[in-house]
Enzyme design. Structure first.
Site, PDB file in Angstrom:
ATOM      1  N   GLY A 219       0.804  -1.219   0.000  1.00  0.00           N
ATOM      2  CA  GLY A 219       0.000   0.000   0.000  1.00  0.00           C
ATOM      3  C   GLY A 219       0.832   1.262   0.000  1.00  0.00           C
TER       4      GLY A 219
ATOM      5  N   ARG B 217       0.436   5.686  -1.848  1.00  0.00           N
ATOM      6  CA  ARG B 217      -0.038   6.968  -1.295  1.00  0.00           C
ATOM      7  C   ARG B 217      -0.132   6.871   0.223  1.00  0.00           C
ATOM      8  NH1 ARG B 217      -4.894   4.807  -3.783  1.00  0.00           N
ATOM      9  NH2 ARG B 217      -4.478   6.041  -5.638  1.00  0.00           N
ATOM     10  N   GLY B 218      -0.468   7.976   0.853  1.00  0.00           N
ATOM     11  CA  GLY B 218      -0.753   7.983   2.287  1.00  0.00           C
ATOM     12  C   GLY B 218       0.429   7.622   3.170  1.00  0.00           C
ATOM     13  N   ILE B 219       0.129   6.923   4.257  1.00  0.00           N
ATOM     14  CA  ILE B 219       1.159   6.579   5.237  1.00  0.00           C
ATOM     15  C   ILE B 219       2.228   5.685   4.622  1.00  0.00           C
ATOM     16  CG2 ILE B 219       1.586   5.318   7.392  1.00  0.00           C
ATOM     17  CD1 ILE B 219      -1.188   6.309   8.345  1.00  0.00           C
ATOM     18  N   GLY B 220       1.818   4.729   3.788  1.00  0.00           N
ATOM     19  CA  GLY B 220       2.789   3.844   3.157  1.00  0.00           C
ATOM     20  C   GLY B 220       3.811   4.605   2.334  1.00  0.00           C
TER      21      GLY B 220
ATOM     22  N   ASP C 168      -1.900  -7.161  -5.405  1.00  0.00           N
ATOM     23  CA  ASP C 168      -3.084  -7.281  -4.565  1.00  0.00           C
ATOM     24  C   ASP C 168      -2.689  -8.293  -3.494  1.00  0.00           C
ATOM     25  OD1 ASP C 168      -5.476  -8.022  -3.349  1.00  0.00           O
ATOM     26  OD2 ASP C 168      -6.647  -7.899  -5.187  1.00  0.00           O
TER      27      ASP C 168
ATOM     28  N   TYR D  94     -14.556  -5.012  11.403  1.00  0.00           N
ATOM     29  CA  TYR D  94     -13.304  -4.280  11.191  1.00  0.00           C
ATOM     30  C   TYR D  94     -12.314  -4.566  12.311  1.00  0.00           C
ATOM     31  CZ  TYR D  94      -9.951  -0.475  10.844  1.00  0.00           C
ATOM     32  OH  TYR D  94      -8.781   0.254  10.772  1.00  0.00           O
TER      33      TYR D  94
ATOM     34  N   LYS E 130      -8.594  -6.065  11.861  1.00  0.00           N
ATOM     35  CA  LYS E 130      -7.422  -5.261  12.224  1.00  0.00           C
ATOM     36  C   LYS E 130      -6.634  -5.939  13.344  1.00  0.00           C
ATOM     37  CE  LYS E 130      -5.274  -1.651  10.848  1.00  0.00           C
ATOM     38  NZ  LYS E 130      -4.818  -1.530   9.456  1.00  0.00           N
TER      39      LYS E 130
END
Length: 286
Positions: A16, A19-22, A73, A167, A171
């Protein structure tokens, strides 16, 4: 937090990371001169979200790292294994795994479709297990191997299950991988830890789901990137089986100014505590 150069030449496999945190973690490591495997699905531009694995690779190389963009994926065992093999062929091994890919649907039981339940289980828990399993043969050959899962401490209070059990189960599956693998591979010197944000973190994906106003009470992805950097720079044999919180890690590393991580530093006392955490932590005292 300043870069130390400790990750120079190390190879990070980050799920991942488009974008973002990754991506923030990837860029932080790239500034040391690390090799980054961007294992993510986004090969074509998303209509609402910026960035692809290829644009992320360009940013990583501009930052000083080497990049390998892999269409992955994490539900697909063949794609994961091919990406791992490509990483080893290009960079000679894998030293660090960041299990960042995740799916979220904070819906109550009766509103959770089974296809959504399966998606979260297959990406969060199974994907984390699969990526770790495929990378482990190469981590065992590294001189300072780390697995870092972006997942919460195992807080078993019913309030964290009541409104979004599906969720939470998915998680916590990532966190249970930390609990199990850290002990399983302790004697082999592989560090397996979890990292979770003290407050909500504002990313483009979060903004798409909840709107731009969330930034007022959130921190930037860079706080997670700096915390992750601090963890994976440590001696793997000395730090395993921990459920770290981002600002605790940074305070321990000597970072004094946490306000700089807030999207709006003037709102430092109004930051929203992230789910699965019961206390407001050090930011409430700043």
């Amino acid at each position: 937090m300043k870069n130390t150069g400790k990750l120079r030449g190390k190879t990070l496999f980050i799920t991942g990371a488009s974008r973002g945190i990754g991506k923030a973690i990837a860029l932080k490591a790239a500034r040391d001169g690390a090799n980054i495997v961007i294992a993510a699905k986004t090969a074509e531009p998303h209509p609402k979200l910026p960035g692809t694995i290829y644009t992320a690779a360009e940013e990583i190389e501009r930052a000083g790292g080497r990049a390998l963009a892999c269409i992955v994926d994490v539900r697909d065992e063949k794609q994961v294994q091919q990406a791992v093999e490509a990483a080893v062929a290009k960079f000679g091994g894998i030293d660090i795994v960041i299990n960042n890919a995740s799916a979220i649907s904070m819906t109550p039981t009766l509103d959770t479709e089974m296809k959504r339940y399966d998606l979260m289980q297959n990406i969060n828990t199974r994907g984390t297990f699969l990526v770790s399993k495929c990378c482990l043969p190469y981590l065992l050959k590294s001189d300072n191997p780390h697995i870092l899962n972006l997942s919460p401490p195992l807080n078993m209070k019913p309030q964290w299950f009541a409104n979004h059990a599906a969720y939470t189960i998915a998680k916590y599956g990532m966190s249970m991988c930390v609990l199990g693998m850290s002990e399983e591979f302790r004697d082999q010197g592989i560090a397996v830890n979890a990292l979770w944000p003290r407050t909500t973190v504002h990313t483009a994906a979060v903004e798409m789901l909840s709107g731009p106003e969330g930034a007022l009470y959130s921190r930037k992805p860079e706080i997670m990137a700096d915390a992750a950097y601090a963890i994976i720079s440590r001696d793997a044999r000395d730090y395993t089986g921990h459920f770290f919180i981002d600002d605790d890690v940074l305070l321990d590393a000597g970072v004094k100014d946490l306000a700089k991580y807030a999207c709006y530093p003037e709102n430092i006392h109004k930051l929203t505590t992230d789910i699965f955490l019961d206390d407001t932590g050090p930011f409430a005292k700043l």
